[in-house]
Design an enzyme around this catalytic site. Structure first.
Site, PDB file in Angstrom:
ATOM      1  N   ASP A  71      12.108  51.138   9.217  1.00 24.11           N
ATOM      2  CA  ASP A  71      11.067  50.712   8.272  1.00 24.11           C
ATOM      3  C   ASP A  71      11.737  50.300   6.950  1.00 24.11           C
ATOM      4  OD1 ASP A  71       8.448  50.367   7.379  1.00 24.11           O
ATOM      5  OD2 ASP A  71       8.200  52.466   6.786  1.00 24.11           O
ATOM      6  N   HIS A  72      11.427  49.121   6.456  1.00 18.38           N
ATOM      7  CA  HIS A  72      11.955  48.633   5.174  1.00 18.38           C
ATOM      8  C   HIS A  72      13.481  48.673   5.086  1.00 18.38           C
ATOM      9  CE1 HIS A  72       8.040  48.163   3.302  1.00 18.38           C
ATOM     10  NE2 HIS A  72       7.704  49.306   3.853  1.00 18.38           N
TER      11      HIS A  72
HETATM   12  P1  13P Z   1       0.951  54.034   3.737  1.00 18.85           P
HETATM   13  O1  13P Z   1       1.600  54.602   2.526  1.00 18.85           O
HETATM   14  O2  13P Z   1      -0.332  53.352   3.402  1.00 18.85           O
HETATM   15  O3  13P Z   1       0.779  55.028   4.828  1.00 18.85           O
HETATM   16  O4  13P Z   1       1.910  52.854   4.289  1.00 18.85           O
HETATM   17  C1  13P Z   1       2.992  53.139   5.129  1.00 18.85           C
HETATM   18  C2  13P Z   1       3.907  51.982   5.329  1.00 18.85           C
HETATM   19  O5  13P Z   1       3.594  50.840   5.052  1.00 18.85           O
HETATM   20  C3  13P Z   1       5.218  52.258   5.908  1.00 18.85           C
HETATM   21  O6  13P Z   1       6.024  51.126   5.949  1.00 18.85           O
HETATM   22  O1  G3H Z   2       7.055  52.403   3.295  1.00 13.91           O
HETATM   23  C1  G3H Z   2       6.889  53.524   2.863  1.00 13.91           C
HETATM   24  C2  G3H Z   2       6.816  54.670   3.790  1.00 13.91           C
HETATM   25  O2  G3H Z   2       5.633  55.382   3.594  1.00 13.91           O
HETATM   26  C3  G3H Z   2       8.033  55.529   3.704  1.00 13.91           C
HETATM   27  O3  G3H Z   2       8.156  56.195   2.496  1.00 13.91           O
HETATM   28  O4  G3H Z   2      10.557  56.251   1.767  1.00 13.91           O
HETATM   29  O5  G3H Z   2       8.959  58.045   1.090  1.00 13.91           O
HETATM   30  O6  G3H Z   2       9.778  57.878   3.438  1.00 13.91           O
HETATM   31  P1  G3H Z   2       9.428  57.130   2.167  1.00 13.91           P
HETATM   32 ZN    ZN Z   3       5.737  49.763   4.367  1.00 17.13          ZN
END
Ligand code: 13P
Ligand code: G3H
Ligand code: ZN
EC number: 4.1.2.13
Length: 325
Positions: free
Chosen positions: A94-95
Protein backbone atom coordinates in the site's frame (compact mmCIF):
# COMPACT_ATOMS: atom_id res chain seq x y z
CA UNK A 1 16.69 -15.55 -1.96
CA UNK A 2 13.78 -14.23 -4.00
CA UNK A 3 10.40 -15.90 -3.67
CA UNK A 4 7.49 -15.74 -6.12
CA UNK A 5 3.99 -14.99 -4.87
CA UNK A 6 2.84 -18.01 -6.87
CA UNK A 7 4.76 -20.33 -4.55
CA UNK A 8 2.93 -18.82 -1.57
CA UNK A 9 -0.57 -19.56 -2.88
CA UNK A 10 -1.26 -15.89 -3.59
CA UNK A 11 -2.73 -14.38 -6.74
CA UNK A 12 -2.22 -11.03 -8.41
CA UNK A 13 -5.19 -8.69 -8.87
CA UNK A 14 -5.74 -9.13 -12.64
CA UNK A 15 -8.47 -11.77 -12.61
CA UNK A 16 -9.94 -10.40 -9.38
CA UNK A 17 -10.54 -7.05 -11.09
CA UNK A 18 -11.76 -8.55 -14.37
CA UNK A 19 -14.50 -10.40 -12.48
CA UNK A 20 -15.30 -7.43 -10.23
CA UNK A 21 -15.64 -5.17 -13.25
CA UNK A 22 -17.90 -7.61 -15.08
CA UNK A 23 -20.13 -8.35 -12.10
CA UNK A 24 -20.30 -4.85 -10.56
CA UNK A 25 -18.69 -5.20 -7.14
CA UNK A 26 -15.43 -4.13 -5.47
CA UNK A 27 -12.75 -6.33 -3.91
CA UNK A 28 -11.96 -5.34 -0.31
CA UNK A 29 -8.43 -4.19 0.40
CA UNK A 30 -7.96 -4.39 4.15
CA UNK A 31 -4.76 -3.24 5.89
CA UNK A 32 -3.14 -5.33 8.58
CA UNK A 33 -0.36 -4.71 11.11
CA UNK A 34 -0.81 -7.59 13.52
CA UNK A 35 -2.06 -11.14 13.86
CA UNK A 36 -5.54 -10.31 15.13
CA UNK A 37 -6.28 -7.99 12.20
CA UNK A 38 -5.03 -10.57 9.71
CA UNK A 39 -7.03 -13.39 11.30
CA UNK A 40 -10.18 -11.26 11.32
CA UNK A 41 -9.76 -10.41 7.63
CA UNK A 42 -9.21 -14.02 6.60
CA UNK A 43 -11.96 -15.44 8.81
CA UNK A 44 -14.46 -12.89 7.49
CA UNK A 45 -13.59 -13.38 3.84
CA UNK A 46 -13.57 -17.17 4.14
CA UNK A 47 -16.95 -17.06 5.90
CA UNK A 48 -18.63 -14.91 3.27
CA UNK A 49 -16.61 -16.31 0.34
CA UNK A 50 -15.07 -13.02 -0.74
CA UNK A 51 -11.82 -12.46 -2.64
CA UNK A 52 -9.49 -10.26 -0.60
CA UNK A 53 -6.45 -8.03 -0.91
CA UNK A 54 -4.21 -7.93 2.17
CA UNK A 55 -2.51 -4.55 2.33
CA UNK A 56 0.76 -3.61 3.98
CA UNK A 57 1.58 0.08 4.40
CA UNK A 58 4.84 1.80 5.16
CA UNK A 59 3.64 2.29 8.73
CA UNK A 60 2.90 -1.43 8.99
CA UNK A 61 6.37 -2.33 7.74
CA UNK A 62 7.94 -0.01 10.28
CA UNK A 63 5.77 -1.41 13.07
CA UNK A 64 5.89 -5.13 12.37
CA UNK A 65 8.75 -5.68 9.88
CA UNK A 66 8.18 -6.49 6.20
CA UNK A 67 9.52 -10.04 6.44
CA UNK A 68 7.39 -10.80 9.46
CA UNK A 69 4.30 -9.50 7.69
CA UNK A 70 5.02 -11.55 4.57
CA UNK A 71 5.29 -14.75 6.59
CA UNK A 72 2.11 -13.85 8.42
CA UNK A 73 0.34 -13.47 5.07
CA UNK A 74 1.75 -16.83 3.98
CA UNK A 75 0.40 -18.33 7.20
CA UNK A 76 -2.97 -16.72 6.55
CA UNK A 77 -3.18 -18.33 3.11
CA UNK A 78 -2.42 -21.72 4.66
CA UNK A 79 -4.99 -21.10 7.37
CA UNK A 80 -7.64 -20.33 4.73
CA UNK A 81 -6.77 -23.50 2.84
CA UNK A 82 -6.95 -25.57 6.03
CA UNK A 83 -10.43 -24.12 6.54
CA UNK A 84 -11.27 -25.67 3.15
CA UNK A 85 -11.47 -22.30 1.40
CA UNK A 86 -10.24 -21.43 -2.07
CA UNK A 87 -10.80 -17.65 -1.88
CA UNK A 88 -8.31 -15.67 -3.98
CA UNK A 89 -5.88 -13.76 -1.74
CA UNK A 90 -3.52 -11.04 -2.96
CA UNK A 91 -0.70 -9.49 -0.94
CA UNK A 92 -0.34 -5.82 -1.82
CA UNK A 93 2.09 -3.03 -0.97
CA UNK A 94 0.00 0.00 0.00
CA UNK A 95 1.41 3.43 -0.99
CA UNK A 96 4.82 2.23 -2.15
CA UNK A 97 7.01 5.31 -2.31
CA UNK A 98 10.03 4.14 -4.30
CA UNK A 99 11.14 1.80 -7.06
CA UNK A 100 13.51 -0.02 -4.69
CA UNK A 101 10.76 -0.69 -2.18
CA UNK A 102 8.51 -2.15 -4.88
CA UNK A 103 11.37 -4.39 -6.08
CA UNK A 104 12.02 -5.55 -2.53
CA UNK A 105 8.35 -6.42 -1.99
CA UNK A 106 8.14 -8.26 -5.32
CA UNK A 107 11.26 -10.27 -4.40
CA UNK A 108 9.63 -11.10 -1.08
CA UNK A 109 6.44 -12.59 -2.42
CA UNK A 110 4.04 -9.67 -2.81
CA UNK A 111 1.63 -10.27 -5.69
CA UNK A 112 0.71 -6.63 -6.21
CA UNK A 113 2.30 -3.26 -5.49
CA UNK A 114 1.16 0.34 -5.44
CA UNK A 115 3.63 2.93 -6.61
CA UNK A 116 2.28 6.21 -5.32
CA UNK A 117 3.78 9.00 -7.37
CA UNK A 118 0.68 11.14 -7.00
CA UNK A 119 2.55 13.93 -5.21
CA UNK A 120 5.16 14.17 -8.02
CA UNK A 121 4.91 16.35 -11.12
CA UNK A 122 2.91 14.45 -13.77
CA UNK A 123 5.88 13.46 -15.97
CA UNK A 124 7.84 12.16 -12.98
CA UNK A 125 4.84 10.15 -11.80
CA UNK A 126 4.60 8.62 -15.30
CA UNK A 127 8.33 7.79 -15.41
CA UNK A 128 8.44 6.22 -11.92
CA UNK A 129 5.23 4.23 -12.41
CA UNK A 130 6.38 2.96 -15.82
CA UNK A 131 9.70 1.80 -14.34
CA UNK A 132 7.92 -0.15 -11.59
CA UNK A 133 5.46 -1.68 -14.07
CA UNK A 134 8.31 -2.85 -16.33
CA UNK A 135 9.95 -4.65 -13.43
CA UNK A 136 6.74 -5.99 -11.83
CA UNK A 137 5.30 -7.41 -15.03
CA UNK A 138 8.40 -9.56 -15.55
CA UNK A 139 7.19 -11.47 -12.47
CA UNK A 140 3.46 -11.20 -13.24
CA UNK A 141 2.99 -8.85 -10.32
CA UNK A 142 0.24 -6.25 -10.85
CA UNK A 143 0.75 -2.53 -10.24
CA UNK A 144 -1.56 0.22 -8.96
CA UNK A 145 -0.73 3.84 -9.77
CA UNK A 146 -2.34 7.03 -8.53
CA UNK A 147 -3.40 10.32 -10.10
CA UNK A 148 -4.71 13.15 -7.97
CA UNK A 149 -3.82 13.77 -4.34
CA UNK A 150 -6.07 12.83 -1.44
CA UNK A 151 -6.55 15.43 1.27
CA UNK A 152 -4.98 14.72 4.65
CA UNK A 153 -2.08 12.45 5.31
CA UNK A 154 -0.88 10.02 2.66
CA UNK A 155 1.28 7.61 4.64
CA UNK A 156 3.24 10.24 6.56
CA UNK A 157 3.40 12.50 3.52
CA UNK A 158 1.35 15.54 4.36
CA UNK A 159 -0.84 16.15 1.34
CA UNK A 160 -1.50 19.82 1.89
CA UNK A 161 -1.91 20.47 -1.80
CA UNK A 162 -4.69 17.93 -2.30
CA UNK A 163 -6.44 18.00 -5.63
CA UNK A 164 -8.97 15.91 -7.47
CA UNK A 165 -7.88 13.64 -10.29
CA UNK A 166 -7.93 15.39 -13.64
CA UNK A 167 -9.88 13.07 -15.96
CA UNK A 168 -8.07 14.49 -18.99
CA UNK A 169 -4.85 12.86 -17.70
CA UNK A 170 -6.03 9.32 -17.01
CA UNK A 171 -5.97 7.89 -20.52
CA UNK A 172 -2.46 9.19 -21.19
CA UNK A 173 -1.24 7.96 -17.78
CA UNK A 174 -2.64 4.47 -18.19
CA UNK A 175 -1.32 4.02 -21.71
CA UNK A 176 2.14 5.47 -21.01
CA UNK A 177 2.73 3.53 -17.77
CA UNK A 178 1.00 0.19 -18.42
CA UNK A 179 -0.45 0.12 -14.89
CA UNK A 180 -3.09 -2.49 -14.04
CA UNK A 181 -5.29 -0.23 -11.90
CA UNK A 182 -5.55 3.44 -11.06
CA UNK A 183 -6.32 5.11 -7.73
CA UNK A 184 -8.17 8.39 -8.13
CA UNK A 185 -9.03 11.29 -5.86
CA UNK A 186 -12.74 12.12 -5.76
CA UNK A 187 -13.11 13.60 -2.30
CA UNK A 188 -12.04 10.83 0.08
CA UNK A 189 -9.08 11.13 2.42
CA UNK A 190 -7.25 8.86 4.84
CA UNK A 191 -8.01 8.48 8.52
CA UNK A 192 -11.04 9.16 10.72
CA UNK A 193 -11.39 12.89 10.03
CA UNK A 194 -12.23 12.96 6.36
CA UNK A 195 -14.51 15.95 6.20
CA UNK A 196 -14.43 19.19 8.16
CA UNK A 197 -18.02 19.24 9.37
CA UNK A 198 -19.77 20.44 12.49
CA UNK A 199 -21.89 18.02 14.58
CA UNK A 200 -25.17 17.26 12.81
CA UNK A 201 -23.94 18.36 9.37
CA UNK A 202 -24.01 15.96 6.41
CA UNK A 203 -20.74 14.99 4.73
CA UNK A 204 -20.38 16.30 1.17
CA UNK A 205 -21.01 13.69 -1.54
CA UNK A 206 -18.06 12.16 -3.37
CA UNK A 207 -17.35 13.61 -6.82
CA UNK A 208 -19.09 10.91 -8.84
CA UNK A 209 -18.94 13.25 -11.83
CA UNK A 210 -15.13 12.92 -11.83
CA UNK A 211 -15.36 9.14 -11.43
CA UNK A 212 -17.78 8.91 -14.36
CA UNK A 213 -15.59 11.09 -16.55
CA UNK A 214 -12.59 8.87 -15.74
CA UNK A 215 -14.63 5.76 -16.60
CA UNK A 216 -15.64 7.31 -19.89
CA UNK A 217 -12.02 7.97 -20.82
CA UNK A 218 -10.67 4.54 -19.76
CA UNK A 219 -13.66 2.21 -20.23
CA UNK A 220 -13.38 -1.13 -18.46
CA UNK A 221 -10.23 -0.10 -16.59
CA UNK A 222 -10.09 -0.93 -12.83
CA UNK A 223 -10.30 2.10 -10.57
CA UNK A 224 -9.27 2.13 -6.90
CA UNK A 225 -10.75 4.13 -4.04
CA UNK A 226 -8.48 4.99 -1.12
CA UNK A 227 -9.67 6.52 2.13
CA UNK A 228 -12.92 4.59 2.01
CA UNK A 229 -13.61 3.99 5.69
CA UNK A 230 -17.08 5.01 6.81
CA UNK A 231 -15.97 5.86 10.38
CA UNK A 232 -18.92 3.95 11.76
CA UNK A 233 -20.62 6.07 14.46
CA UNK A 234 -21.36 3.11 16.74
CA UNK A 235 -17.64 2.51 17.28
CA UNK A 236 -16.77 6.19 17.64
CA UNK A 237 -19.50 6.44 20.28
CA UNK A 238 -18.21 3.32 22.04
CA UNK A 239 -14.68 4.74 22.13
CA UNK A 240 -15.94 8.02 23.60
CA UNK A 241 -18.22 6.26 26.12
CA UNK A 242 -15.26 4.30 27.50
CA UNK A 243 -12.76 7.11 27.96
CA UNK A 244 -11.69 7.98 24.41
CA UNK A 245 -11.89 11.34 22.71
CA UNK A 246 -12.68 11.22 19.02
CA UNK A 247 -14.51 14.36 18.01
CA UNK A 248 -16.06 15.41 14.71
CA UNK A 249 -14.86 12.27 12.97
CA UNK A 250 -16.63 11.52 9.70
CA UNK A 251 -16.23 8.99 6.92
CA UNK A 252 -17.68 8.06 3.56
CA UNK A 253 -21.31 6.95 3.91
CA UNK A 254 -21.71 3.27 3.02
CA UNK A 255 -24.41 4.16 0.54
CA UNK A 256 -21.87 6.06 -1.54
CA UNK A 257 -19.44 3.15 -1.40
CA UNK A 258 -22.20 0.82 -2.61
CA UNK A 259 -22.70 3.09 -5.58
CA UNK A 260 -18.96 3.26 -6.28
CA UNK A 261 -18.61 -0.53 -6.03
CA UNK A 262 -21.14 -1.00 -8.83
CA UNK A 263 -19.08 1.23 -11.14
CA UNK A 264 -15.53 0.71 -12.43
CA UNK A 265 -14.25 0.93 -8.85
CA UNK A 266 -12.86 -2.58 -8.38
CA UNK A 267 -10.83 -2.11 -5.17
CA UNK A 268 -11.92 -0.27 -2.03
CA UNK A 269 -9.34 0.43 0.70
CA UNK A 270 -10.41 0.21 4.33
CA UNK A 271 -8.09 0.60 7.29
CA UNK A 272 -9.44 3.17 9.76
CA UNK A 273 -12.76 1.38 10.28
CA UNK A 274 -10.85 -1.65 11.55
CA UNK A 275 -8.73 0.48 13.88
CA UNK A 276 -11.86 2.03 15.39
CA UNK A 277 -13.47 -1.37 15.99
CA UNK A 278 -10.40 -2.75 17.76
CA UNK A 279 -10.00 0.36 19.91
CA UNK A 280 -13.69 0.48 20.82
CA UNK A 281 -13.95 -3.14 21.92
CA UNK A 282 -10.65 -3.07 23.81
CA UNK A 283 -11.62 0.14 25.63
CA UNK A 284 -14.99 -1.31 26.60
CA UNK A 285 -13.53 -4.60 27.76
CA UNK A 286 -10.82 -3.01 29.89
CA UNK A 287 -13.25 -0.51 31.42
CA UNK A 288 -15.60 -3.33 32.39
CA UNK A 289 -12.85 -5.73 33.53
CA UNK A 290 -10.29 -3.51 35.28
CA UNK A 291 -8.42 -6.39 36.87
CA UNK A 292 -7.96 -8.37 33.63
CA UNK A 293 -4.47 -8.38 32.14
CA UNK A 294 -4.39 -11.32 29.74
CA UNK A 295 -4.24 -9.73 26.24
CA UNK A 296 -6.19 -12.65 24.78
CA UNK A 297 -9.17 -11.67 26.90
CA UNK A 298 -9.55 -8.28 25.19
CA UNK A 299 -7.96 -9.02 21.82
CA UNK A 300 -10.23 -12.05 21.33
CA UNK A 301 -13.54 -10.15 21.41
CA UNK A 302 -11.96 -7.27 19.47
CA UNK A 303 -10.95 -9.72 16.74
CA UNK A 304 -14.45 -11.23 16.68
CA UNK A 305 -16.10 -7.82 16.27
CA UNK A 306 -13.59 -6.91 13.58
CA UNK A 307 -14.40 -10.10 11.70
CA UNK A 308 -18.10 -9.25 11.80
CA UNK A 309 -17.46 -5.71 10.56
CA UNK A 310 -15.36 -6.98 7.63
CA UNK A 311 -17.97 -9.62 6.76
CA UNK A 312 -20.64 -6.93 6.74
CA UNK A 313 -18.55 -4.74 4.42
CA UNK A 314 -18.24 -7.60 1.94
CA UNK A 315 -21.92 -8.55 2.13
CA UNK A 316 -23.66 -5.20 2.38
CA UNK A 317 -21.29 -2.56 1.06
CA UNK A 318 -18.79 -3.85 -1.50
CA UNK A 319 -20.90 -6.71 -2.84
CA UNK A 320 -17.91 -9.08 -2.89
CA UNK A 321 -19.51 -11.78 -0.70
CA UNK A 322 -20.18 -14.99 -2.59
CA UNK A 323 -17.91 -13.94 -5.47
CA UNK A 324 -15.18 -16.45 -4.55
CA UNK A 325 -17.38 -19.54 -4.81
P1 13P B 1 -9.03 4.75 5.45
O1 13P B 1 -8.16 5.57 6.34
O2 13P B 1 -10.24 5.51 5.03
O3 13P B 1 -9.39 3.43 6.04
O4 13P B 1 -8.22 4.48 4.08
C1 13P B 1 -7.30 3.43 3.98
C2 13P B 1 -6.46 3.49 2.76
O5 13P B 1 -6.74 4.19 1.80
C3 13P B 1 -5.28 2.64 2.72
O6 13P B 1 -4.52 2.85 1.57
O1 G3H C 1 -2.99 4.69 3.57
C1 G3H C 1 -3.05 4.74 4.79
C2 G3H C 1 -3.27 3.50 5.56
O2 G3H C 1 -4.38 3.63 6.39
C3 G3H C 1 -2.04 3.08 6.29
O3 G3H C 1 -1.68 3.95 7.31
O4 G3H C 1 0.81 4.20 7.41
O5 G3H C 1 -0.60 4.48 9.45
O6 G3H C 1 -0.23 2.23 8.45
P1 G3H C 1 -0.36 3.72 8.20
ZN1 ZN D 1 -4.53 4.83 0.84
Amino acid sequence: MAVSFKDLGLVNTREMFEKAMKEGYAVPAFNFNNMEQLQAIIMACVEVKSPVILQISKGARQYANQTMLRYMAQGAVEMAREMGSKIPIALHLDHGDSYDLCVSCIENGFSSVMIDGSHLPYDENVALTKKVVEYAHRYDVTVEGELGVLAGIEDNVSAESSHYTRPEEVQDFVSKTGVDSLAISIGTSHGAYKFKIKPGEQVPPLRFDILEECERRIPGFPIVLHGASSVLPEYVEMINRYGGKIENAAGVPEEQLRRAAKSAVCKINIDSDGRLVLTAVIRKYLAEHPSEFDPRKYLGPAREELKNMYANKCKNVLGSAGKAE
